[in-house]
Design a protein around this motif. Structure first.
Motif, PDB file in Angstrom:
ATOM      1  N   LYS A 176      31.194  43.103  42.441  1.00 28.08           N
ATOM      2  CA  LYS A 176      32.571  43.590  42.505  1.00 28.08           C
ATOM      3  C   LYS A 176      33.250  43.205  43.812  1.00 28.08           C
ATOM      4  CE  LYS A 176      36.086  46.720  42.614  1.00 28.08           C
ATOM      5  NZ  LYS A 176      36.989  47.017  43.744  1.00 28.08           N
ATOM      6  N   ASN A 177      32.570  43.398  44.942  1.00 30.50           N
ATOM      7  CA  ASN A 177      33.192  43.079  46.230  1.00 30.50           C
ATOM      8  C   ASN A 177      33.399  41.583  46.394  1.00 30.50           C
ATOM      9  OD1 ASN A 177      33.225  45.809  46.945  1.00 30.50           O
ATOM     10  ND2 ASN A 177      31.185  45.711  47.820  1.00 30.50           N
ATOM     11  N   ALA A 178      32.513  40.773  45.816  1.00 31.26           N
ATOM     12  CA  ALA A 178      32.702  39.323  45.844  1.00 31.26           C
ATOM     13  C   ALA A 178      33.907  38.920  44.997  1.00 31.26           C
ATOM     14  CB  ALA A 178      31.448  38.620  45.336  1.00 31.26           C
ATOM     15  N   ILE A 179      34.040  39.514  43.820  1.00 28.56           N
ATOM     16  CA  ILE A 179      35.183  39.207  42.956  1.00 28.56           C
ATOM     17  C   ILE A 179      36.489  39.583  43.644  1.00 28.56           C
ATOM     18  CG2 ILE A 179      36.355  39.824  40.812  1.00 28.56           C
ATOM     19  CD1 ILE A 179      34.075  37.948  40.292  1.00 28.56           C
ATOM     20  N   ASP A 180      36.510  40.705  44.366  1.00 29.76           N
ATOM     21  CA  ASP A 180      37.706  41.082  45.123  1.00 29.76           C
ATOM     22  C   ASP A 180      38.088  39.982  46.109  1.00 29.76           C
ATOM     23  OD1 ASP A 180      37.902  43.495  43.811  1.00 29.76           O
ATOM     24  OD2 ASP A 180      37.003  44.676  45.420  1.00 29.76           O
ATOM     25  N   THR A 181      37.087  39.413  46.771  1.00 28.37           N
ATOM     26  CA  THR A 181      37.330  38.328  47.710  1.00 28.37           C
ATOM     27  C   THR A 181      37.876  37.102  46.978  1.00 28.37           C
ATOM     28  OG1 THR A 181      35.575  39.087  49.188  1.00 28.37           O
ATOM     29  CG2 THR A 181      36.207  36.786  49.373  1.00 28.37           C
ATOM     30  N   PHE A 182      37.297  36.782  45.830  1.00 24.44           N
ATOM     31  CA  PHE A 182      37.761  35.624  45.056  1.00 24.44           C
ATOM     32  C   PHE A 182      39.202  35.813  44.584  1.00 24.44           C
ATOM     33  CE2 PHE A 182      33.099  35.072  43.513  1.00 24.44           C
ATOM     34  CZ  PHE A 182      32.751  34.519  44.734  1.00 24.44           C
ATOM     35  N   ILE A 183      39.537  37.041  44.173  1.00 26.62           N
ATOM     36  CA  ILE A 183      40.899  37.312  43.696  1.00 26.62           C
ATOM     37  C   ILE A 183      41.910  37.061  44.802  1.00 26.62           C
ATOM     38  CG2 ILE A 183      42.471  39.141  42.922  1.00 26.62           C
ATOM     39  CD1 ILE A 183      40.077  40.333  41.374  1.00 26.62           C
ATOM     40  N   GLN A 184      41.602  37.496  46.009  1.00 26.10           N
ATOM     41  CA  GLN A 184      42.511  37.255  47.128  1.00 26.10           C
ATOM     42  C   GLN A 184      42.743  35.766  47.342  1.00 26.10           C
ATOM     43  OE1 GLN A 184      41.080  39.352  50.603  1.00 26.10           O
ATOM     44  NE2 GLN A 184      40.927  41.283  49.507  1.00 26.10           N
ATOM     45  N   SER A 185      41.677  34.982  47.273  1.00 22.00           N
ATOM     46  CA  SER A 185      41.805  33.529  47.450  1.00 22.00           C
ATOM     47  C   SER A 185      42.581  32.907  46.291  1.00 22.00           C
ATOM     48  CB  SER A 185      40.418  32.887  47.543  1.00 22.00           C
ATOM     49  OG  SER A 185      39.733  33.327  48.693  1.00 22.00           O
ATOM     50  N   TYR A 186      42.349  33.406  45.083  1.00 24.65           N
ATOM     51  CA  TYR A 186      43.038  32.896  43.890  1.00 24.65           C
ATOM     52  C   TYR A 186      44.537  33.164  43.975  1.00 24.65           C
ATOM     53  CZ  TYR A 186      43.911  32.393  38.793  1.00 24.65           C
ATOM     54  OH  TYR A 186      44.364  32.029  37.557  1.00 24.65           O
ATOM     55  N   GLN A 187      44.909  34.360  44.375  1.00 20.73           N
ATOM     56  CA  GLN A 187      46.325  34.695  44.494  1.00 20.73           C
ATOM     57  C   GLN A 187      47.004  33.845  45.573  1.00 20.73           C
ATOM     58  OE1 GLN A 187      45.839  38.880  45.309  1.00 20.73           O
ATOM     59  NE2 GLN A 187      46.153  39.470  43.166  1.00 20.73           N
ATOM     60  N   LYS A 188      46.262  33.557  46.615  1.00 22.23           N
ATOM     61  CA  LYS A 188      46.805  32.730  47.697  1.00 22.23           C
ATOM     62  C   LYS A 188      46.959  31.276  47.262  1.00 22.23           C
ATOM     63  CE  LYS A 188      45.917  31.494  52.538  1.00 22.23           C
ATOM     64  NZ  LYS A 188      44.979  31.683  53.681  1.00 22.23           N
ATOM     65  N   LYS A 189      45.966  30.772  46.538  1.00 16.80           N
ATOM     66  CA  LYS A 189      45.977  29.372  46.120  1.00 16.80           C
ATOM     67  C   LYS A 189      46.926  29.131  44.959  1.00 16.80           C
ATOM     68  CE  LYS A 189      43.860  25.291  46.588  1.00 16.80           C
ATOM     69  NZ  LYS A 189      43.664  24.597  47.875  1.00 16.80           N
ATOM     70  N   CYS A 190      46.954  30.071  44.018  1.00 16.20           N
ATOM     71  CA  CYS A 190      47.753  29.915  42.800  1.00 16.20           C
ATOM     72  C   CYS A 190      48.763  31.051  42.717  1.00 16.20           C
ATOM     73  CB  CYS A 190      46.850  29.908  41.568  1.00 16.20           C
ATOM     74  SG  CYS A 190      45.671  28.537  41.503  1.00 16.20           S
ATOM     75  N   SER A 191      49.901  30.847  43.312  1.00 16.99           N
ATOM     76  CA  SER A 191      50.929  31.888  43.388  1.00 16.99           C
ATOM     77  C   SER A 191      51.319  32.364  41.990  1.00 16.99           C
ATOM     78  CB  SER A 191      52.160  31.330  44.110  1.00 16.99           C
ATOM     79  OG  SER A 191      53.182  32.299  44.173  1.00 16.99           O
ATOM     80  N   GLY A 192      51.356  33.695  41.841  1.00 12.30           N
ATOM     81  CA  GLY A 192      51.724  34.285  40.561  1.00 12.30           C
ATOM     82  C   GLY A 192      50.558  34.488  39.613  1.00 12.30           C
ATOM     83  N   SER A 193      49.370  34.046  40.014  1.00 20.17           N
ATOM     84  CA  SER A 193      48.187  34.212  39.173  1.00 20.17           C
ATOM     85  C   SER A 193      47.356  35.397  39.644  1.00 20.17           C
ATOM     86  CB  SER A 193      47.325  32.946  39.201  1.00 20.17           C
ATOM     87  OG  SER A 193      48.016  31.853  38.655  1.00 20.17           O
ATOM     88  N   ASP A 194      46.652  36.043  38.711  1.00 25.60           N
ATOM     89  CA  ASP A 194      45.885  37.234  39.068  1.00 25.60           C
ATOM     90  C   ASP A 194      44.701  37.381  38.107  1.00 25.60           C
ATOM     91  OD1 ASP A 194      45.176  39.517  40.424  1.00 25.60           O
ATOM     92  OD2 ASP A 194      46.752  40.776  39.581  1.00 25.60           O
ATOM     93  N   LEU A 195      43.755  38.220  38.509  1.00 26.54           N
ATOM     94  CA  LEU A 195      42.609  38.575  37.667  1.00 26.54           C
ATOM     95  C   LEU A 195      42.383  40.069  37.783  1.00 26.54           C
ATOM     96  CD1 LEU A 195      39.909  37.877  36.065  1.00 26.54           C
ATOM     97  CD2 LEU A 195      38.822  37.838  38.310  1.00 26.54           C
ATOM     98  N   ALA A 196      42.238  40.744  36.663  1.00 32.44           N
ATOM     99  CA  ALA A 196      41.850  42.152  36.640  1.00 32.44           C
ATOM    100  C   ALA A 196      40.363  42.213  36.319  1.00 32.44           C
ATOM    101  CB  ALA A 196      42.654  42.909  35.592  1.00 32.44           C
ATOM    102  N   TYR A 197      39.576  42.833  37.215  1.00 34.73           N
ATOM    103  CA  TYR A 197      38.127  42.898  37.007  1.00 34.73           C
ATOM    104  C   TYR A 197      37.679  44.348  36.930  1.00 34.73           C
ATOM    105  CZ  TYR A 197      33.135  42.040  37.437  1.00 34.73           C
ATOM    106  OH  TYR A 197      31.783  42.000  37.190  1.00 34.73           O
ATOM    107  N   ASN A 198      36.968  44.677  35.855  1.00 33.75           N
ATOM    108  CA  ASN A 198      36.433  46.022  35.662  1.00 33.75           C
ATOM    109  C   ASN A 198      34.928  45.990  35.927  1.00 33.75           C
ATOM    110  OD1 ASN A 198      35.773  48.603  34.876  1.00 33.75           O
ATOM    111  ND2 ASN A 198      36.135  48.264  32.692  1.00 33.75           N
ATOM    112  N   PRO A 199      34.447  46.642  37.004  1.00 30.88           N
ATOM    113  CA  PRO A 199      33.018  46.610  37.332  1.00 30.88           C
ATOM    114  C   PRO A 199      32.227  47.623  36.505  1.00 30.88           C
ATOM    115  CG  PRO A 199      34.173  47.874  38.997  1.00 30.88           C
ATOM    116  CD  PRO A 199      35.225  47.360  38.035  1.00 30.88           C
TER     117      PRO A 199
END
Length: 374
Positions: A63-86
């Motif tokens: 979960k904490n790794a996915i949170d880190t990936f989401i931050q990078s994804y939002q930064k790299k791909c503006s307007g994109s997001d991921l909802a992750y349920n642990p």
């Protein structure tokens, strides 16, 4: 994420970061010049777009790794997001197969014996699902025992604790591994995952291989030791163990740190090994791929049964379970973009979150597989 936990985790892994060949650094100048460093962010093209918000579910260990990936994804791909349920690995696999999420997270690969491989093929419209190991992290045997901070265990004694054969902290089997350490005449209180968990599966696989026959209960996502108190998710077992003197559990590093659990050293036959960045890196170095093609299932048995000096044997890999083909075009594009960012830019924050960055060999294989998703 909590700063207090990060401070402890960074201190533990800083020395091992170079050994683990951290990739995706924000420093893209190529200053280190090393051939083993993973692909820098600028080296890998990311085609953003497609579905604006992906949904994924599964392993709480990552979960904490996915949170880190989401931050990078939002930064790299503006307007994109991921909802992750642990929700745990079992739920992640189940809901991926059911088509309720775009990909699942699991600490163990799809099981052919349980029919998961065939069901996932059906979900992917007749195409195979791939297991992609994106997150590596150590599992601690965490405990709380007043006055005892340097506990040593081995696979055999750990198995006897978690199946109830060894019931007291001053049992002769524990004392034999701990020399002159003062061990109390206190009941051992086992805490285990009550929900289906890939962490449980990996831990039981380790016990089966490393215990010299002491663990006969088998493996799988459900705990089979028949002793102790069950709690849901990684946070639940860590919190429960941290609140009771005499407790012991198995849990990922970041949760053990957050709940101030002591962590047992593991004697693999070549001396007691502490959980550090270096010892985890040495273990990951021995991991081999047994899956075919782009299905990157790992053979972790050689790690669990290692007798290599200085290698910490309790390491899990968390898989992202994806369709090789069968997504609609928008979902496929977004899944590929997220996974590409996670395997490159996202790796830079993993040490801070309590995980081990991808070794270059795995990063290269992952990027090849991600590119092939259609």
């Amino acid at each position: 994420m909590k700063t207090k936990r990060h401070g402890a985790v960074v201190g533990l892994f800083a020395a091992g970061a170079l050994l683990l060949t951290a990739c995706g650094s924000d420093d893209n100048t190529g200053g280190n010049g090393g051939s083993t460093t993973g692909a820098a962010a600028s080296d890998v093209a990311v085609e953003c777009g497609g579905k604006s918000k992906l949904n994924a579910e599964g392993s709480s260990a990552q979960k904490n790794a996915i949170d880190t990936f989401i931050q990078s994804y939002q930064k790299k791909c503006s307007g994109s997001d991921l909802a992750y349920n642990p929700s745990g690995s079992g739920a992640g696999v189940k809901n991926f197969i059911a088509g309720q999420v775009d990909f699942g997270g699991s600490d163990s690969p799809l099981s052919k014996d349980k029919g998961e491989v065939d069901k996932a093929t059906d979900r992917c419209k007749g195409n195979p699902a791939w297991n992609l190991p994106l997150v590596f992290g150590p599992v601690a045997i965490g405990y709380k025992l007043d006055g005892v901070k340097d506990l040593v265990l081995n696979g055999e004694v750990a198995a006897k604790i978690f199946n109830g054969t060894v019931k007291k902290w001053n049992d002769p089997a524990i004392k034999a591994l701990n020399g002159s350490a003062s061990l109390p005449d206190k009941d051992i209180k086992v805490v285990y995952r009550s929900d289906e968990s890939g962490t449980t599966d990996n831990f039981q696989k380790y016990l089966k291989i490393a215990s010299k026959g002491a663990w006969t209960q088998g493996d799988g996502k459900a705990f089979k030791g028949g002793v102790g108190e069950g709690k849901e998710k990684s946070a639940g077992v860590a919190q429960a163990a941290g609140s009771v003197d005499g407790a012991i559990t198995y849990v990922e590093l970041s949760f053990a740190q957050e709940n101030k659990l002591s962590m047992a050293k593991i004697d693999t036959g070549a001396g007691a090994v502490e959980l550090t960045g270096d010892t985890v890196g040495k273990a990951i170095d021995g991991a081999k791929v047994k899956g075919e093609g782009n299905d990157l299932v790992l053979d972790l048995d050689s790690i669990y049964g290692t007798t290599t000096a200085g290698a910490y044997p309790l390491v899990l890999a968390t898989y992202e379970i994806v369709c090789s083909k069968g997504y609609d075009a928008d979902t496929a594009k977004a899944v590929k973009a997220f996974l590409t960012v996670a395997a490159t830019d996202g790796q830079a924050g993993l040490v801070d979150a309590g995980y081990a960055p991808l070794p270059k060999a795995f990063q290269d294989k992952l990027l090849t597989a991600i590119k092939a998703i259609a």
